[in-house]
Enzyme design. Structure first.
Site, PDB file in Angstrom:
ATOM      1  N   CYS A   1       0.822  -1.214   0.000  1.00 32.02           N
ATOM      2  CA  CYS A   1       0.000   0.000   0.000  1.00 32.02           C
ATOM      3  C   CYS A   1       0.857   1.265   0.000  1.00 32.02           C
ATOM      4  CB  CYS A   1      -0.916   0.029   1.226  1.00 32.02           C
ATOM      5  SG  CYS A   1      -1.710  -1.551   1.575  1.00 32.02           S
TER       6      CYS A   1
ATOM      7  N   CYS B   1       1.703   3.825  -3.025  1.00 25.74           N
ATOM      8  CA  CYS B   1       0.771   4.891  -3.427  1.00 25.74           C
ATOM      9  C   CYS B   1       0.403   5.821  -2.272  1.00 25.74           C
ATOM     10  CB  CYS B   1      -0.511   4.290  -4.001  1.00 25.74           C
ATOM     11  SG  CYS B   1      -0.224   3.523  -5.611  1.00 25.74           S
ATOM     12  N   HIS B   2       0.239   5.270  -1.063  1.00 22.69           N
ATOM     13  CA  HIS B   2      -0.270   6.097   0.034  1.00 22.69           C
ATOM     14  C   HIS B   2       0.823   6.661   0.931  1.00 22.69           C
ATOM     15  CE1 HIS B   2      -4.454   4.945  -0.801  1.00 22.69           C
ATOM     16  NE2 HIS B   2      -3.967   3.737  -1.053  1.00 22.69           N
TER      17      HIS B   2
ATOM     18  N   MET C   1      -8.045   3.555  -7.149  1.00 22.41           N
ATOM     19  CA  MET C   1      -7.663   2.501  -6.198  1.00 22.41           C
ATOM     20  C   MET C   1      -8.126   1.158  -6.769  1.00 22.41           C
ATOM     21  SD  MET C   1      -7.086   1.530  -2.802  1.00 22.41           S
ATOM     22  CE  MET C   1      -7.545   0.045  -1.904  1.00 22.41           C
TER      23      MET C   1
ATOM     24  N   HIS D   1       7.036  12.483 -10.391  1.00 20.18           N
ATOM     25  CA  HIS D   1       7.147  11.036 -10.584  1.00 20.18           C
ATOM     26  C   HIS D   1       8.235  10.716 -11.606  1.00 20.18           C
ATOM     27  CE1 HIS D   1       5.729   7.014  -9.892  1.00 20.18           C
ATOM     28  NE2 HIS D   1       5.640   6.812 -11.197  1.00 20.18           N
TER      29      HIS D   1
ATOM     30  N   HIS E   1       2.083  10.315 -17.411  1.00 18.52           N
ATOM     31  CA  HIS E   1       2.993   9.240 -16.991  1.00 18.52           C
ATOM     32  C   HIS E   1       3.880   8.899 -18.180  1.00 18.52           C
ATOM     33  CE1 HIS E   1       4.585   5.466 -15.494  1.00 18.52           C
ATOM     34  NE2 HIS E   1       4.099   5.738 -14.299  1.00 18.52           N
TER      35      HIS E   1
END
Ligand code: DHE
Length: 540
Positions: free
Chosen positions: A45, A48-49, A86, A322, A364
């Site tokens: 997890c 992403c979080h 998600m 990113h 992206h």
């Protein structure tokens, strides 16, 4: 995350608590159950979080936010995913595990340990000392056309001879291995795993092997090597998600020389305890690394001429940084700020921000794609996670100032959920994938444009079908185009589940027809592919 990679991660994760049977839905977890939940969270997890659950690509999951949603709603979200991106976990986590995770994220986050110089030195091993390595190339392989292929779920890279299409060697690397970068001499491959393990592979050996290894952090995604004249192969740099920091190492031995924390204030002026290092590139026009810090939205130009008295220029851009790549001149670096729907452009010659370009949702690019547009001159392309377009941005402020740092065109992609675009200076094709599309047909296909005749529209090709693999439940996601050295072949990975057959499909770039397919039981979940010559010289 995708099913395949999630399954693989899960295998390495726990089931201490799960093994004990039903999990009670309690307000708090303790002991082995809590440890198991923490491990799942960290491995599955946190990407992403965030480890501290502050949120980045994924939402903030601190107790103030999660307790408002409550146990049942959280269980539903974890099980079914959301429209906001998600993914569903009901196919890989049991009901008890989902309950456990819903409870865990209502508890205060755990902070994993730091990882300093002593830890790094403790993990550092020189397997073949520099003076015991070959003094000349000991094989007959055309190194410029070797591909280092990520075998994501086996924690290995396959080194494939691009001329013969044969697997030359498979080398054990880090956990959920992520990317490879090549030293500027073209001799060494640096491979980083998500566990922060960095492996240095020597391509001059008869069979390439790891010659040095180090654990650079507990959670990492990026690695790069110094490329300025006189510094070829001298330094390596790795960026960590946890602890949030980068480390500069000796390029030949991986001895850690300098660790720099990226904790600090964001572009909005707020303190952030976990600003993770996203992409890192090396300048060819200056002795500098460009280090992109995700949560702060700050881009660091790190001058490596004097490691002891390190100079950093800090450039404000946008959140959350990113991936990105150079323009064709190698002066400008373009990076996705995906939560802001922007691309930040850094002028590395002047050491400042050149522009913040507004784009459609969640650009992206991977490293992007450069070509000369018949109307707008030199452009750089990115596809998007959140929109079915390929965005073209003008990159030539000198000869085409009216188009520089503007979105000059948006081409249709066959889906959103795209991760990578690619072209090559010798090619007239622009390719884009869409592996995160929920529909099988889209995820298995790529879009290709003739860059000399964009008005003709795209061709959409189902690459997975070409491979002739047996039917499988898992979607054979077609991901990450990479060219060969000559620029006349384009390679795609078919990324299926860990236990399903995968393959690499090679298309003739001119005819867009299949030229070869590499199938081998050892090719487990191939994803990124890094051609030595193209990666060494930033050709894309
Ligand atoms: Fe990546 C590049 C982070 C998931 C394949 N990925 C990058 C970079 C970052 C990043 C910061 C830029 C590195 C650089 O240039 O120095 N990736 C992340 C994540 O945080 C994320 C979203 C979730 C996670 O938990 O890791 C993630 N990445 C994936 C995948 O699931 C992919 C598709 C399959 C895999 O092998 O893991 C994947 N990422 C790649 C590839 C690149 C990459 C192939 C390099 C692209 C290039 O052409 O240079």
């Amino acid at each position: 995350m995708l099913k395949g990679l999630r399954n693989a991660l899960l295998l390495s994760v726990m089931p201490m608590a799960m093994a004990t049977g039903a999990f009670a839905n309690e307000a708090a977890l303790t002991g082995a159950t809590k440890d198991a939940a923490a491990k799942i969270y960290f491995e599955r997890c946190a990407g992403c979080h965030g480890v501290l659950r502050k949120g980045a690509t994924g939402k903030n999951l601190e107790p103030a936010a999660t307790s408002k949603l409550g146990q049942q709603r959280l269980e539903k979200i974890i099980a079914n995913g959301t429209e906001g991106g998600m993914v569903n976990f009901d196919d890989i986590l049991s009901k008890d595990e989902i309950k456990m995770m819903a409870t865990y994220i209502q508890m205060p986050p755990d902070s994993p340990p730091e990882w300093g110089l002593a830890d790094m030195k403790g993990s550092w091993k020189i397997i073949v000392p520099v003076d015991k390595r070959p003094t000349k190339k000991m094989n007959n392989v055309n190194l410029d056309n070797v591909f280092s292929v990520t075998l994501r779920d086996s924690g290995e890279v396959a080194l494939i001879d691009g001329d013969t299409k044969k697997i030359w060697n498979i080398v054990k690397t880090g956990y959920a291995v992520h990317i490879s970068r090549i030293s500027y001499s073209g001799r060494y491959v640096y491979v980083i795993g998500r566990d922060g393990k960095l492996d240095l592979i020597d391509l001059w050996m008869e069979k390439p092997q790891v010659v040095a290894t180090i654990k650079t952090g507990l959670d990492a995604r990026s690695v790069e090597t110094s490329k300025f004249k006189g510094y070829e192969d001298k330094y390596a740099i790795a960026g960590s998600y946890w602890p949030p920091q980068y480390v500069i190492m000796d390029g030949l031995t991986l001895e850690p020389l300098k660790i720099v924390s990226t904790r600090g204030n964001t572009v909005d002026g707020e303190y952030h305890p976990e600003p993770r290092v996203a992409s890192i590139v090396a300048s060819q026009i200056k002795p500098e690394f460009v280090v992109n810090v995700k949560e702060t939205g700050l881009i660091k130009l790190v001058d490596y001429t004097d490691i002891k008295n390190l100079k950093e220029v800090t450039i404000e851009s946008a959140k959350f940084l990113h991936d990105g790549g150079w323009d064709a001149s190698k002066r400008y670096f373009l990076v996705a700020a995906n939560a802001s729907n922007k691309v930040a452009v850094v002028d590395t010659k002047e050491g400042k921000l050149a522009a913040l370009v507004d784009t459609k949702s969640k650009p992206h690019p991977g490293r992007g794609a450069n070509f000369v547009h018949p109307k707008f001159g030199p452009v750089w392309a990115t596809s998007h996670l959140g929109a079915d377009v390929i965005t073209l941005i003008g990159t030539d402020p000198e000869k085409h100032p009216e188009f520089a740092w503007k979105v000059v065109e948006e081409l249709k992609n066959h889906g959103s959920g795209s991760l990578f675009v690619k072209t090559h200076p010798k090619s007239s094709n622009l390719w884009a994938d869409a592996p995160l599309m929920p529909e099988r047909e889209a995820a298995e296909s790529v879009t290709v444009y003739d860059i000399n005749n964009l008005a003709k529209g795209p061709e959409v090709i189902n690459v997975a079908k070409m491979a002739g693999l047996p039917e499988s439940k898992a979607v054979k996601r077609t991901v990450h185009a990479e060219y060969n050295e000559a620029g006349d072949e384009v390679w795609f990975s078919l990324w299926a589940g860990k236990t399903e057959p995968s393959a690499i499909v090679i298309l003739d770039d001119k005819t867009r027809k299949m030229k070869a397919v590499i199938k081998d039981p050892k090719l487990i979940t191939p994803t990124g592919k890094f051609n030595v010559k193209n990666t060494q010289h930033d050709i894309y």
